[in-house]
Design an enzyme around this catalytic site. Structure first.
Site, short mmCIF file in Angstrom:
data_model
loop_
_atom_site.label_atom_id
_atom_site.label_comp_id
_atom_site.label_asym_id
_atom_site.label_seq_id
_atom_site.Cartn_x
_atom_site.Cartn_y
_atom_site.Cartn_z
N TRP A 130 88.34 21.56 111.96
CA TRP A 130 86.89 21.37 111.98
C TRP A 130 86.46 20.04 111.39
CZ3 TRP A 130 86.16 20.29 107.03
CH2 TRP A 130 87.07 20.83 106.12
N LYS A 154 91.92 25.24 121.49
CA LYS A 154 91.59 26.31 120.56
C LYS A 154 91.10 25.58 119.30
CE LYS A 154 92.38 28.93 116.79
NZ LYS A 154 90.96 29.04 116.47
N ALA A 156 88.82 25.13 115.65
CA ALA A 156 88.65 25.91 114.42
C ALA A 156 87.48 26.88 114.59
CB ALA A 156 88.40 24.98 113.24
N GLY A 206 96.04 20.11 111.65
CA GLY A 206 95.56 21.10 110.68
C GLY A 206 96.48 21.13 109.48
N SER A 207 96.50 22.26 108.80
CA SER A 207 97.26 22.37 107.56
C SER A 207 98.76 22.52 107.84
CB SER A 207 96.76 23.57 106.77
OG SER A 207 96.95 24.73 107.54
N GLU A 228 100.03 17.05 113.48
CA GLU A 228 99.29 16.14 112.59
C GLU A 228 98.79 17.01 111.45
OE1 GLU A 228 99.05 12.98 112.98
OE2 GLU A 228 99.32 12.58 115.11
N CYS A 262 92.19 14.06 106.37
CA CYS A 262 93.64 14.10 106.11
C CYS A 262 94.10 12.79 105.50
CB CYS A 262 94.38 14.37 107.41
SG CYS A 262 93.88 13.29 108.75
#
Ligand code: NAP
Length: 455
Positions: A130, A154, A156, A206-207, A228, A262
């Site tokens: 997001w 897809k 967040a 993402g994480s 990433e 990030c």
């Protein structure tokens, strides 16, 4: 099931979106696959024409996209507008360059003709975060579509409006109706999409835990991935740095997107000789930032994207302070509503504290003292992450050597902050992921590098 959007500035429920069922998701994938069969045969000039129109839609309606980002994830509206413009840039960039990046590479052999050809592979699934709800998607979608692939997004769960808006932008630009589609599904349904035969590759931003989960499933299904992931970028401030500039750049980078980037500066590693001076400059600059309404032009720091993320960040700050870190400014949750967290500076940060070991995804600067240059580089590399890094020194040659050969990260900058640019490869090493986006490398991640040999 439905996705509920909550305005992070007020805590107010804005809108809910019905999620796609498994059958609907599977039907959408079938449609996208059908559209891809024709799309892969289109010319680069046709794809480029559509992509330039997408850039125009992004620019023409940038205020609308900026406001949408503010509503769903609290981004400053002015930054959302700038994000839409940057998305237009990446669309134009790949419209201008994709054909050249993907032209045949002749390789001399004993054949009458032999070469590498870069062919589309089909549907690429993008699982996206997001924090830059347009940019993260467009930097995947622009090269993927220009290479002749199709995209399934897809996004967040807190930004379904942004996800659908991006689909709308491609429609308005004249792309085939089903070449880029959004699936409104939860993360627990991603594995089923990865397992679908028609999906040929996956990219996730993402994480690190999400990356590991998606990579495990994609590995099982033998599908290529680009990941990433998170970062805890070190900014090494050497004793011979222009401290005023270093502090200004560090604070700017730490507060970009409310610290939820990030590649935001996260750990400031400062040589002992200048630590106190640097600390005081950083504290003054952080204190001067105005927190408030993200739609106001004069606001520097808006709310975080969600209250649970704010509470998680606060716990990392409190745990670090309990373990001996000193809080020089900020560090308290404001009493007013919304997911706000103040610009915060922690010093005396040491191993074993969340501020040293983990990613702090919000407006918190961690200052770590280093004995000398070698110690600073050791601390910079003492991290599970390896996304971005920066070094500050008046000796540019020394800075360049440290950036190129000493810092363990995918993107290393000298005397400025790490930023993404459509022309430059972007990505990480270690737990920050693998593969590259952007530039000529990004478009080659999801193609069949096909050998053609004519006797
Ligand atoms: P996140 O929780 O990992 O979510 C990212 C995306 O992955 C969302 O679409 C999420 O869906 C989905 N997801 C989460 N767990 C999953 C699982 N087990 N299987 C499949 N999908 C899963 O990350 P975030 O909080 O949105 O974003 C922040 C993180 O992204 C930070 O660590 C940041 O550093 C990193 N990031 C990296 C880059 C980069 O370029 N390296 C850029 C931006 C952000 P739901 O929303 O439905 O859970």
């Amino acid at each position: 099931m439905s996705m509920q959007v909550i305005n992070p500035a007020s805590g107010e429920k804005i809108k809910s979106y019905q999620e796609h069922t498994a059958d609907q998701a599977s039907a959408i994938i079938d449609d996208v696959h059908e559209a891809w069969k024709s799309w892969k045969q289109t010319s680069f000039s046709h794809r480029a024409e559509c992509m330039r129109k997408a850039a125009n839609v992004l620019r023409d309606e940038k205020e609308k996209w900026g406001k949408l980002m503010t509503q769903e994830m609290g981004k400053l509206t002015k930054d959302g507008i700038a994000e839409a413009e940057k998305c237009a840039w990446v669309c134009d960039y790949y419209a201008d360059n994709a054909e050249q990046f993907l032209q045949r590479e002749i390789i001399e052999t004993d054949a009458s003709k032999s070469y590498a050809s870069f062919q589309p592979i089909g549907i690429v699934l993008a699982v996206m975060p997001w924090n830059f709800p347009f940019w993260q998607v467009m930097r995947f979608a622009a090269p993927a579509l220009m290479a002749g692939n199709a995209g399934i997004l897809k996004h967040a769960s807190n930004v379904p409006g942004c996800a659908l808006a991006i689909e709308e932008i491609f429609q308005k630009a004249g792309f085939p109706e089903n070449i880029f589609k959004t699936l409104l599904i939860s993360s627990s349904e991603v594995n089923d999409v990865i397992a679908n035969d028609k999906v040929r590759a996956v990219t996730l931003t993402g994480s690190t835990p999400a990356g590991k989960s998606v990579a495990a499933k994609a590995g099982e299904m033998l599908k290529k991935t680009v990941l990433e992931l998170g970062g805890s970028d070190p900014y090494v401030v050497l004793a011979d740095a222009d401290l005023e500039n270093a502090a200004e750049v560090c604070v700017t980078s730490r507060l970009i997107n409310g610290g939820q980037s990030c590649i935001s500066a996260k750990r400031f590693i400062v040589e002992s000789a200048v630590k106190e001076q640097f600390e005081s400059l950083v504290v003054d600059k952080m204190k001067a930032k105005k927190m408030g309404d993200p739609s106001e032009e004069s606001t520097d720091l808006g709310p975080m994207a969600r209250e649970d993320l704010r509470d998680e960040l606060h716990k990392q700050v409190c745990d670090s302070v309990d373990a001996g870190a000193k809080c020089l400014t900020g560090g308290d949750i404001p009493s007013e509503g919304g997911a706000y967290y103040p610009a915060t500076v922690l010093t005396n940060v040491k191993p074993g504290m969340p501020a040293y070991d983990e990613e702090l995804f919000g407006p918190v600067a961690s200052i770590i003292e280093a004995k000398d240059e070698a110690d600073a580089i050791r601390i910079a590399n003492d991290s599970e992450f390896g996304l971005g890094a920066a070094v500050f020194t008046k000796d540019k040659a020394k800075g360049e050597r440290i950036a190129e050969t000493e810092l363990e990260a995918g993107c290393c900058f000298v005397n400025t902050f790490v930023k993404s640019d459509p022309r430059l490869p972007f990505g990480g090493i270690k737990d920050s992921g693998y593969g590259r986006e952007l530039g000529p490398y990004g478009i080659k991640e999801f193609v069949n590098i096909k050998t053609v040999y004519v006797q």
